[in-house]
Structures are given as structure tokens and as C-alpha cells.
Design a protein around this motif. Structure first.
Motif, PDB file in Angstrom:
ATOM      1  N   VAL A  42       0.836  -1.200   0.000  1.00  0.00           N
ATOM      2  CA  VAL A  42       0.000   0.000   0.000  1.00  0.00           C
ATOM      3  C   VAL A  42       0.873   1.254   0.000  1.00  0.00           C
ATOM      4  O   VAL A  42       0.626   2.208  -0.743  1.00  0.00           O
ATOM      5  CB  VAL A  42      -0.950   0.009   1.213  1.00  0.00           C
ATOM      6  CG1 VAL A  42      -1.588   1.392   1.403  1.00  0.00           C
ATOM      7  CG2 VAL A  42      -2.044  -1.041   1.056  1.00  0.00           C
ATOM      8  N   SER A  46       1.103   3.851  -3.050  1.00  0.00           N
ATOM      9  CA  SER A  46       0.751   5.247  -2.779  1.00  0.00           C
ATOM     10  C   SER A  46       1.750   6.181  -3.446  1.00  0.00           C
ATOM     11  O   SER A  46       1.386   7.196  -4.056  1.00  0.00           O
ATOM     12  CB  SER A  46       0.719   5.502  -1.270  1.00  0.00           C
ATOM     13  OG  SER A  46      -0.277   4.730  -0.629  1.00  0.00           O
ATOM     14  N   ALA A  88      -6.940   4.304   0.954  1.00  0.00           N
ATOM     15  CA  ALA A  88      -6.701   2.871   0.767  1.00  0.00           C
ATOM     16  C   ALA A  88      -7.686   2.065   1.602  1.00  0.00           C
ATOM     17  O   ALA A  88      -8.060   2.463   2.713  1.00  0.00           O
ATOM     18  CB  ALA A  88      -5.271   2.515   1.163  1.00  0.00           C
ATOM     19  N   VAL A  93      -5.857   1.024  -3.664  1.00  0.00           N
ATOM     20  CA  VAL A  93      -5.250   2.306  -3.298  1.00  0.00           C
ATOM     21  C   VAL A  93      -5.667   3.313  -4.365  1.00  0.00           C
ATOM     22  O   VAL A  93      -5.676   2.995  -5.561  1.00  0.00           O
ATOM     23  CB  VAL A  93      -3.713   2.212  -3.253  1.00  0.00           C
ATOM     24  CG1 VAL A  93      -3.105   3.544  -2.813  1.00  0.00           C
ATOM     25  CG2 VAL A  93      -3.274   1.105  -2.315  1.00  0.00           C
TER      26      VAL A  93
END
Length: 219
Positions: A42, A46, A88, A93
Motif C-alpha cells: 500500500v 501510494s 486505501a 489504493v
């Protein structure tokens, strides 16, 4: 506004080779020290989405941004006059980049109670959410949980929009819950606060998640 989303399972070796060198040594260390593989994915996704969105928004190279990325919390672009918000949930995400403050949220489509809806929303919002129901008002009040698919989607969308709005404004949710509302016109949902607009509002059918973005309309 530029918006992008991805499933962390789509992260490839090619993407890693391309984007990992763009991270600062401190950011690499922080991600590598995360105990949970999902959290690492994640965090890395990102960074990828933030760079992609900002590059498209500002017409600048992906490697040029100084970022502090935090999923579901405020993120910062240190060297450009732009705003990003990363959301998320589960494997998904999403990132929104804008020249004005922006907020994003991802929430699951789930059953909910009438009391929960009343607590979170205005009367007009509750009516809009239940406009997709096949039950009468009396029946709705007495049902322990609403599990109608279309009504659950509306509840999730409204919930994600509320959260996106307060993330964009930086205000507390409870303190402002009665000062604004989202208005459903039969097809689209608009914000009663003229300083903000609904930039994105959809249900990801594959993941069964409501995803929303609210953007400030003026600087």
C-alpha cells in the motif's frame, strides 16, 4: 483534478524497478521496515500513484516530486503548489491530485441500520439513500439491518463523500455534520457547500467498494 486507483496485486517487477529508485533513502527504509507485506505494498503503491497523478496534473517528471505519502491521512507535496490525498482499503489504493485542497475516501458496501443512517446524515440524505429501497418507511425503521444492494451502495457512497469532504476541508466530522449535505438529483450527487464539488463518486463493483473524491472549487 487527476484521479487514479490500482489494486496492490497489480504491482509488477517492472513497476518496482521504475519507481523504487525515485524514493528517498528514508522512505525506502520506512517501507522496508513495515512488518506487514500488505502495508508495504500500500505504501509503495501510494508513492507510485502520487507521482503519476502529479506528473499528469503539473506536466512534470515523475521523479521530481518531494512527497510525504500517508494513506487515509494528509499527504504533502513539498516542492510544488499542489495537493494530494491518498485513500486505501483492502487491496485498493487511490490518489487524487489537485491544484486546490482535495479529499478522498474508500469504504466497503455493507449492511447498515436505520439508526446508523440517521446518526450520520441529514433527513434529505437519508431519504436519498433509501430512495432505492423496495420497503415502506415503516418497514425500514423496523428492519434490524438494511441489506438491499442498491441502498447499501448509496449508504456507502454518501459515507465516503462525507469523509472525503471533511478530509478536504480539514475540519472535524462531528462538529460539521449538520452544516452541509450532499444532494442527490436522481443521477448525480452534488455538495451543498459551493466551495467544494464532487469530483469522483463510484462503486467499484469488483471490489464492492465506494470510492469518492471531493475537491475545493477555488483557491
Amino acid at each position: 483534478m487527476v484521479f487514479k486507483k490500482m489494486n496492490i496485486n497489480a504491482l509488477s517487477l517492472e513497476m518496482t524497478k521504475h519507481y523504487y529508485p525515485m524514493l528517498t533513502a528514508m522512505r525506502r527504509k520506512k517501507i522496508n521496515e513495515m512488518a506487514d507485506p500488505g502495508d508495504r505494498s500500500v505504501a509503495f503503491c501510494s508513492e507510485i500513484l502520487a507521482r503519476q497523478c502529479l506528473s499528469e496534473l503539473l506536466d512534470a517528471p515523475e521523479f521530481s516530486f518531494q512527497l510525504m505519502c500517508n494513506a487515509n491521512f494528509k499527504s504533502v507535496v513539498g516542492n510544488y503548489g499542489a495537493h494530494i490525498y491518498i485513500a486505501a482499503f483492502g487491496n485498493i489504493v487511490a490518489c487524487a491530485a489537485s491544484e486546490t485542497p482535495v479529499g478522498a475516501c474508500i469504504l466497503p458496501v455493507r449492511p447498515f441500520s436505520f439508526a446508523e443512517a440517521q446518526k450520520l446524515f441529514s433527513d434529505s440524505e437519508v431519504r436519498a439513500i433509501y430512495s432505492k429501497s423496495g420497503y415502506s418507511f415503516a418497514e425500514l425503521v423496523n428492519r434490524p439491518l438494511c441489506d438491499e444492494p442498491n441502498v447499501m451502495k448509496m449508504f456507502a457512497l454518501y459515507s465516503s463523500l462525507k469523509e472525503s469532504y471533511f478530509r478536504a476541508t480539514g475540519r472535524g466530522y462531528r462538529a460539521n455534520i449538520n452544516k452541509m449535505e450532499f444532494i442527490y438529483n436522481g443521477t448525480d450527487i452534488d455538495c451543498s457547500d459551493p466551495s467544494y464539488r464532487v469530483a469522483y463518486c463510484k462503486v467499484d463493483k469488483e471490489e464492492n467498494l465506494a470510492i469518492s473524491v471531493v475537491e475545493k472549487t477555488t483557491l
